[in-house]
Motif scaffolding. Sequence first.
Motif, PDB file in Angstrom:
ATOM      1  N   GLY A  82       0.807  -1.227   0.000  1.00 40.78           N
ATOM      2  CA  GLY A  82       0.000   0.000   0.000  1.00 40.78           C
ATOM      3  C   GLY A  82       0.833   1.267   0.000  1.00 40.78           C
ATOM      4  N   ASP A  83       1.790   1.365   0.909  1.00 44.26           N
ATOM      5  CA  ASP A  83       2.595   2.583   0.987  1.00 44.26           C
ATOM      6  C   ASP A  83       3.562   2.712  -0.183  1.00 44.26           C
ATOM      7  OD1 ASP A  83       1.242   3.230   3.261  1.00 44.26           O
ATOM      8  OD2 ASP A  83       2.964   3.153   4.602  1.00 44.26           O
ATOM      9  N   THR A  84       4.072   1.593  -0.682  1.00 40.97           N
ATOM     10  CA  THR A  84       4.940   1.668  -1.855  1.00 40.97           C
ATOM     11  C   THR A  84       4.154   2.221  -3.042  1.00 40.97           C
ATOM     12  OG1 THR A  84       6.344  -0.131  -1.066  1.00 40.97           O
ATOM     13  CG2 THR A  84       6.406   0.335  -3.422  1.00 40.97           C
ATOM     14  N   ALA A  85       2.920   1.764  -3.222  1.00 39.24           N
ATOM     15  CA  ALA A  85       2.079   2.276  -4.305  1.00 39.24           C
ATOM     16  C   ALA A  85       1.735   3.749  -4.080  1.00 39.24           C
ATOM     17  CB  ALA A  85       0.805   1.442  -4.424  1.00 39.24           C
ATOM     18  N   LEU A  86       1.438   4.128  -2.826  1.00 40.68           N
ATOM     19  CA  LEU A  86       1.143   5.528  -2.519  1.00 40.68           C
ATOM     20  C   LEU A  86       2.321   6.422  -2.898  1.00 40.68           C
ATOM     21  CD1 LEU A  86      -0.387   7.912  -1.274  1.00 40.68           C
ATOM     22  CD2 LEU A  86       0.503   7.185   0.962  1.00 40.68           C
ATOM     23  N   TYR A  87       3.517   5.997  -2.566  1.00 39.21           N
ATOM     24  CA  TYR A  87       4.695   6.814  -2.851  1.00 39.21           C
ATOM     25  C   TYR A  87       5.029   6.848  -4.340  1.00 39.21           C
ATOM     26  CZ  TYR A  87       5.884   8.417   1.765  1.00 39.21           C
ATOM     27  OH  TYR A  87       5.870   9.080   2.964  1.00 39.21           O
ATOM     28  N   GLN A  88       4.420   5.980  -5.132  1.00 39.19           N
ATOM     29  CA  GLN A  88       4.531   6.082  -6.581  1.00 39.19           C
ATOM     30  C   GLN A  88       3.453   7.018  -7.134  1.00 39.19           C
ATOM     31  OE1 GLN A  88       7.148   4.725  -8.386  1.00 39.19           O
ATOM     32  NE2 GLN A  88       7.782   4.433  -6.275  1.00 39.19           N
ATOM     33  N   ALA A  89       2.304   7.075  -6.474  1.00 40.72           N
ATOM     34  CA  ALA A  89       1.224   7.968  -6.908  1.00 40.72           C
ATOM     35  C   ALA A  89       1.536   9.428  -6.597  1.00 40.72           C
ATOM     36  CB  ALA A  89      -0.095   7.563  -6.235  1.00 40.72           C
ATOM     37  N   LEU A  90       2.219   9.685  -5.483  1.00 43.94           N
ATOM     38  CA  LEU A  90       2.466  11.059  -5.045  1.00 43.94           C
ATOM     39  C   LEU A  90       3.104  11.958  -6.107  1.00 43.94           C
ATOM     40  CD1 LEU A  90       3.553  10.506  -1.339  1.00 43.94           C
ATOM     41  CD2 LEU A  90       1.602  11.856  -2.137  1.00 43.94           C
ATOM     42  N   PRO A  91       4.208  11.549  -6.744  1.00 42.28           N
ATOM     43  CA  PRO A  91       4.793  12.465  -7.733  1.00 42.28           C
ATOM     44  C   PRO A  91       3.940  12.620  -8.998  1.00 42.28           C
ATOM     45  CG  PRO A  91       6.082  10.432  -7.634  1.00 42.28           C
ATOM     46  CD  PRO A  91       5.048  10.361  -6.549  1.00 42.28           C
ATOM     47  N   LEU A  92       3.062  11.668  -9.249  1.00 44.21           N
ATOM     48  CA  LEU A  92       2.223  11.728 -10.447  1.00 44.21           C
ATOM     49  C   LEU A  92       0.967  12.571 -10.237  1.00 44.21           C
ATOM     50  CD1 LEU A  92       2.501   7.979 -11.482  1.00 44.21           C
ATOM     51  CD2 LEU A  92       3.623   9.928 -12.589  1.00 44.21           C
ATOM     52  N   LEU A  93       0.358  12.463  -9.056  1.00 45.46           N
ATOM     53  CA  LEU A  93      -0.924  13.125  -8.791  1.00 45.46           C
ATOM     54  C   LEU A  93      -0.821  14.310  -7.837  1.00 45.46           C
ATOM     55  CD1 LEU A  93      -3.220   9.988  -8.245  1.00 45.46           C
ATOM     56  CD2 LEU A  93      -2.866  11.298 -10.356  1.00 45.46           C
ATOM     57  N   GLY A  94       0.261  14.379  -7.086  1.00 45.64           N
ATOM     58  CA  GLY A  94       0.361  15.389  -6.044  1.00 45.64           C
ATOM     59  C   GLY A  94      -0.184  14.838  -4.733  1.00 45.64           C
ATOM     60  N   SER A  95       0.125  15.539  -3.664  1.00 43.60           N
ATOM     61  CA  SER A  95      -0.230  15.028  -2.336  1.00 43.60           C
ATOM     62  C   SER A  95      -1.730  15.036  -2.080  1.00 43.60           C
ATOM     63  CB  SER A  95       0.494  15.823  -1.253  1.00 43.60           C
ATOM     64  OG  SER A  95       0.183  17.204  -1.353  1.00 43.60           O
ATOM     65  N   ARG A  96      -2.410  16.103  -2.420  1.00 38.35           N
ATOM     66  CA  ARG A  96      -3.828  16.191  -2.090  1.00 38.35           C
ATOM     67  C   ARG A  96      -4.656  15.145  -2.828  1.00 38.35           C
ATOM     68  NH1 ARG A  96      -1.561  21.086  -2.222  1.00 38.35           N
ATOM     69  NH2 ARG A  96      -1.808  22.436  -0.410  1.00 38.35           N
ATOM     70  N   ALA A 132       1.574  -1.867  15.649  1.00 37.48           N
ATOM     71  CA  ALA A 132       2.119  -1.094  14.526  1.00 37.48           C
ATOM     72  C   ALA A 132       3.550  -1.516  14.231  1.00 37.48           C
ATOM     73  CB  ALA A 132       2.061   0.395  14.839  1.00 37.48           C
ATOM     74  N   TYR A 133       4.327  -1.783  15.262  1.00 44.24           N
ATOM     75  CA  TYR A 133       5.707  -2.240  15.068  1.00 44.24           C
ATOM     76  C   TYR A 133       5.738  -3.601  14.370  1.00 44.24           C
ATOM     77  CZ  TYR A 133      10.272  -4.226  16.176  1.00 44.24           C
ATOM     78  OH  TYR A 133      11.493  -4.837  16.089  1.00 44.24           O
ATOM     79  N   GLN A 134       4.902  -4.514  14.845  1.00 41.10           N
ATOM     80  CA  GLN A 134       4.869  -5.839  14.225  1.00 41.10           C
ATOM     81  C   GLN A 134       4.445  -5.738  12.759  1.00 41.10           C
ATOM     82  OE1 GLN A 134       2.558  -8.525  16.676  1.00 41.10           O
ATOM     83  NE2 GLN A 134       4.016  -8.417  18.360  1.00 41.10           N
ATOM     84  N   ARG A 135       3.528  -4.835  12.457  1.00 43.02           N
ATOM     85  CA  ARG A 135       3.088  -4.636  11.078  1.00 43.02           C
ATOM     86  C   ARG A 135       4.193  -4.005  10.236  1.00 43.02           C
ATOM     87  NH1 ARG A 135      -1.042  -0.986  10.164  1.00 43.02           N
ATOM     88  NH2 ARG A 135      -1.426  -2.049   8.217  1.00 43.02           N
ATOM     89  N   ILE A 136       4.842  -3.001  10.796  1.00 40.86           N
ATOM     90  CA  ILE A 136       5.802  -2.242   9.991  1.00 40.86           C
ATOM     91  C   ILE A 136       7.061  -3.044   9.688  1.00 40.86           C
ATOM     92  CG2 ILE A 136       7.216  -1.013  11.708  1.00 40.86           C
ATOM     93  CD1 ILE A 136       6.535   1.566  10.047  1.00 40.86           C
ATOM     94  N   LEU A 137       7.348  -4.065  10.496  1.00 38.43           N
ATOM     95  CA  LEU A 137       8.510  -4.912  10.213  1.00 38.43           C
ATOM     96  C   LEU A 137       8.425  -5.532   8.810  1.00 38.43           C
ATOM     97  CD1 LEU A 137       9.126  -6.795  13.573  1.00 38.43           C
ATOM     98  CD2 LEU A 137      10.639  -5.139  12.461  1.00 38.43           C
ATOM     99  N   ALA A 138       7.266  -6.091   8.502  1.00 43.74           N
ATOM    100  CA  ALA A 138       7.084  -6.698   7.170  1.00 43.74           C
ATOM    101  C   ALA A 138       7.015  -5.626   6.103  1.00 43.74           C
ATOM    102  CB  ALA A 138       5.810  -7.543   7.152  1.00 43.74           C
ATOM    103  N   GLY A 139       6.419  -4.489   6.413  1.00 45.62           N
ATOM    104  CA  GLY A 139       6.390  -3.377   5.454  1.00 45.62           C
ATOM    105  C   GLY A 139       7.779  -2.872   5.142  1.00 45.62           C
ATOM    106  N   TRP A 140       8.641  -2.847   6.151  1.00 44.65           N
ATOM    107  CA  TRP A 140      10.025  -2.411   5.936  1.00 44.65           C
ATOM    108  C   TRP A 140      10.746  -3.372   5.001  1.00 44.65           C
ATOM    109  CZ3 TRP A 140      14.850  -4.485   6.785  1.00 44.65           C
ATOM    110  CH2 TRP A 140      15.919  -3.612   6.624  1.00 44.65           C
ATOM    111  N   VAL A 141      10.524  -4.674   5.184  1.00 46.69           N
ATOM    112  CA  VAL A 141      11.164  -5.666   4.315  1.00 46.69           C
ATOM    113  C   VAL A 141      10.715  -5.464   2.855  1.00 46.69           C
ATOM    114  CG1 VAL A 141      11.323  -8.133   3.780  1.00 46.69           C
ATOM    115  CG2 VAL A 141      11.549  -7.361   6.148  1.00 46.69           C
ATOM    116  N   VAL A 142       9.410  -5.272   2.659  1.00 43.00           N
ATOM    117  CA  VAL A 142       8.899  -5.057   1.296  1.00 43.00           C
ATOM    118  C   VAL A 142       9.506  -3.779   0.714  1.00 43.00           C
ATOM    119  CG1 VAL A 142       6.841  -4.576  -0.090  1.00 43.00           C
ATOM    120  CG2 VAL A 142       6.776  -6.345   1.672  1.00 43.00           C
ATOM    121  N   ALA A 143       9.542  -2.714   1.502  1.00 43.57           N
ATOM    122  CA  ALA A 143      10.134  -1.451   1.017  1.00 43.57           C
ATOM    123  C   ALA A 143      11.605  -1.621   0.701  1.00 43.57           C
ATOM    124  CB  ALA A 143       9.935  -0.348   2.062  1.00 43.57           C
TER     125      ALA A 143
END
Length: 184
Positions: free
Chosen positions: A57-71, A170-181
């Motif tokens: 989810g966050d990896t995709a969001l950070y790809q959308a940001l430069p294309l669409l802008g933050s808002r 949140a920490y347990q969740r972000i561990l796997a998110g960090w690996v994906v990132a």
Amino acid sequence: VTAHRMTKLLGGVEANFLRISLATMLLAVWAHGFGQGITGDAFLLFLLSGCIGFGIGDTALYQALPLLGSRLSILLVHCFAAPFAALTEWLWIGTTLTAAQIGWSLVILAGVSAALAPGTHRKIAPRSLAIGTAYGLLAAFGQGFGAVLSRKAFLVARAAGENIDGLTAAYQRILAGWVVAAIF
């Protein structure tokens, strides 16, 4: 806005990785110092939730940001995450919505669709709009499905008699998110 500026300077993948790395370190201090660390019956579900929510989810969001802008990116992700989560919860956990909740959700989504419609008020190339919207919808799915997995993980923890705090989860969740990132 800060995330959008970071993506413009560093690129989406790098900006996301730096952000998630800092968050992982701060949450690790809490979870291992005051919380439950990486223990519990729901640990694997929290990891899966983080893999999908923070990782995809966050990896995709950070790809959308430069294309669409933050808002526009945030509007798209946060408005569409809820219907994805509601559909997932209904199919998996059996949570139902009232007719009024569904109706008002459709009104909100219609407004988001109107905001995304191409017009002269926005200077986004059609290709960037299409790709950014696709990334935004992927991010919304990741956020929504990740949230449902977290909800299920909390139910598993409660059934096991465990009282996991939000920051440890949140920490347990972000561990796997960090690996994906990190992989990206």
